[in-house]
Design a protein around this motif. Sequence first.
Motif, PDB file in Angstrom:
ATOM      1  N   GLU A 101       0.853  -1.199   0.000  1.00 46.49           N
ATOM      2  CA  GLU A 101       0.000   0.000   0.000  1.00 46.49           C
ATOM      3  C   GLU A 101       0.882   1.240   0.000  1.00 46.49           C
ATOM      4  O   GLU A 101       1.510   1.560   1.009  1.00 46.49           O
ATOM      5  CB  GLU A 101      -0.905  -0.005   1.245  1.00 46.49           C
ATOM      6  N   SER A 115      -9.767   3.623   0.166  1.00 48.23           N
ATOM      7  CA  SER A 115     -10.420   2.634   1.030  1.00 48.23           C
ATOM      8  C   SER A 115     -10.634   1.345   0.255  1.00 48.23           C
ATOM      9  O   SER A 115     -10.768   1.340  -0.973  1.00 48.23           O
ATOM     10  CB  SER A 115     -11.770   3.149   1.553  1.00 48.23           C
ATOM     11  N   TYR A 116     -10.660   0.268   1.003  1.00 47.26           N
ATOM     12  CA  TYR A 116     -10.938  -1.041   0.444  1.00 47.26           C
ATOM     13  C   TYR A 116     -11.980  -1.701   1.364  1.00 47.26           C
ATOM     14  O   TYR A 116     -11.676  -1.957   2.514  1.00 47.26           O
ATOM     15  CB  TYR A 116      -9.667  -1.897   0.389  1.00 47.26           C
ATOM     16  N   PRO A 117     -13.210  -1.922   0.925  1.00 49.71           N
ATOM     17  CA  PRO A 117     -13.729  -1.627  -0.408  1.00 49.71           C
ATOM     18  C   PRO A 117     -13.917  -0.120  -0.667  1.00 49.71           C
ATOM     19  O   PRO A 117     -13.969   0.677   0.274  1.00 49.71           O
ATOM     20  CB  PRO A 117     -15.085  -2.349  -0.414  1.00 49.71           C
ATOM     21  N   VAL A 118     -14.023   0.225  -1.909  1.00 48.54           N
ATOM     22  CA  VAL A 118     -14.112   1.617  -2.346  1.00 48.54           C
ATOM     23  C   VAL A 118     -15.342   2.320  -1.780  1.00 48.54           C
ATOM     24  O   VAL A 118     -15.311   3.508  -1.478  1.00 48.54           O
ATOM     25  CB  VAL A 118     -14.125   1.681  -3.889  1.00 48.54           C
ATOM     26  N   GLY A 172     -12.572  -4.006   6.321  1.00 46.53           N
ATOM     27  CA  GLY A 172     -11.940  -3.193   5.285  1.00 46.53           C
ATOM     28  C   GLY A 172     -10.759  -2.429   5.833  1.00 46.53           C
ATOM     29  O   GLY A 172     -10.336  -2.636   6.974  1.00 46.53           O
TER      30      GLY A 172
END
Lengths: 114, 437
Positions: free
Chosen positions: B318, B344-347, B333
């Motif tokens: 990252e 962010s993950y998820p978006v 997340g």
Amino acid sequence: MKIHFLNNILLIGFIILSACSVHAAEEQELIAILQSSAGAAEKCAACQQLRIYGTAESIPALAALLGEERVGHAARYALEGIPGPEAGAALRKALTKTSGLIKAGIINSLGWRR
Amino acid sequence: MHHKQMTRRTFLSAAASAVAVPYVITSSALGAGGKRRTAPSERVNMGFIGLGGQGAGHLLGGSWTYVPGGYIARSDVQVVAVCDVRRERLTHAWKRCNQIYAQRFEKPDYDGVQAYNDFREVLARTDIDAVLLALPYHWAAPMAIMALRSGKDVYCEKPIAITVRQAQTMVETARSYSRIYQAGMQQRSEYGGKFRQACELVRNGRIGQLKEVYAYRLPGAFVPTTWTSDRSVAVPDGFNWDLWLGPLPWRPYGGEAGHTLSGLFVGDVNWSPHHYDIIQWTVNPDPKAPIDVEYDKGNIHYHYTNGVVVHSVGYPGEPVGGEGGACFVGTEGRIAVDRSNIVSYPVRILKEMLQPDDERVYHADSHSGNFLECIRTRRQTICNPEVAAYTMNAILIGGIALALRRNVHWNPATLEFPGDETANRLLSYTPRPPWCL
């Protein structure tokens, strides 16, 4: 089971004593540097180590340097960090033998050790 | 003991409430063309101490600064003093400030900004309300403490202290003297609110339960390996080396006098405050709860009682986080943020708005503006002494673990490592006289 437990206790004690022995041996070497004709930089480096690992054993050698212009500050740094009444007593004793800024620094160190 | 000194500000405030007079718009309140300017009584008289890259940028503006045009461009600030131990920096700032004011006030011979080599003369002025300190690391806390005691409100660039004892003395002094203090960890206020957004999203559970944080930066501490040196070169003309050195151990000038001297610190105390401040803000640990600091092959892991672990390394793969930021990993997340980006993950996490009843943190859109507003209102700043000290202490205890190359256990309530005499010896250092805390 009991014997195994006791063996573990002895082993842990041995490790701790061994570590203390290493530090004790190093402390004696550092004291020797303070009492030698080594230069200011080397004596200050020894004082730095004694700040972290010094015991009451180091106090006389450190106290003897409190009045020195280059090394006195480092010696005070070490003494300030050594717990116990002996270090405080050494600082108080030095008040009668010093003056000016050196004395002011010792007073400051005694204030922190209160 | 509570000290409440009568400052210029409090006197004017008390006098105004005691005597009712017709309001008269003085000539100094009106600028060219009759435009209304901030009245002198509403301007904060400021002194700027330390005029290197950071200090001059705060004062005059610059490409890096988040204060467009610098403090001197603000109508609610009156720069009255500049100070530096280097004559060329001092002369440049002094001339530039007077030039700017000469143009602004249409007074070609304006000389209201005074120049000082010795900061004590700045602190002795009773007409100065606040000072901005941009100093070598070893001077930040001692000078801030002296400034607070002399009745000044203080903006202090990080690192705000190099030992736990310095940080605690600063906190106690600010409280005792009822002074406003802002630490220069501007990420809470600036950069479009990215860091605040990340903090509020995490605090409101948008990544589930927070489990880990990746700091992208080692902590650090003052653990000198080089107490003094015999290297000696000629002191540059106009440079007050003894005053620059201040409380540090004496050594002759060896050609080095930047943020610090080499051989005095382990780890990172300069950039780490930015990273770890955002982390503390977001993790929001109980400020009195113990912290286990784990040393692992040159890296540090902080174990908080709320179950969160903070790692001194970056999140694998990252890239976002390296510029003053962090990566927050939860059960549902993760969010990574730094000065340039937030991802962010998820978006969808970033696309979901916070709700009216969601937890919010202290909101400020300008770090300098927040400082100046709090000078007027006496409200605590966004990076007040307790906040700043807690962040700095987190860095310093990690640095102590680095220096000792082992784990340590920290009790923030008592500000010590319980039963760990060796680690406790590194909580302070001995300043060179005549300087003291």
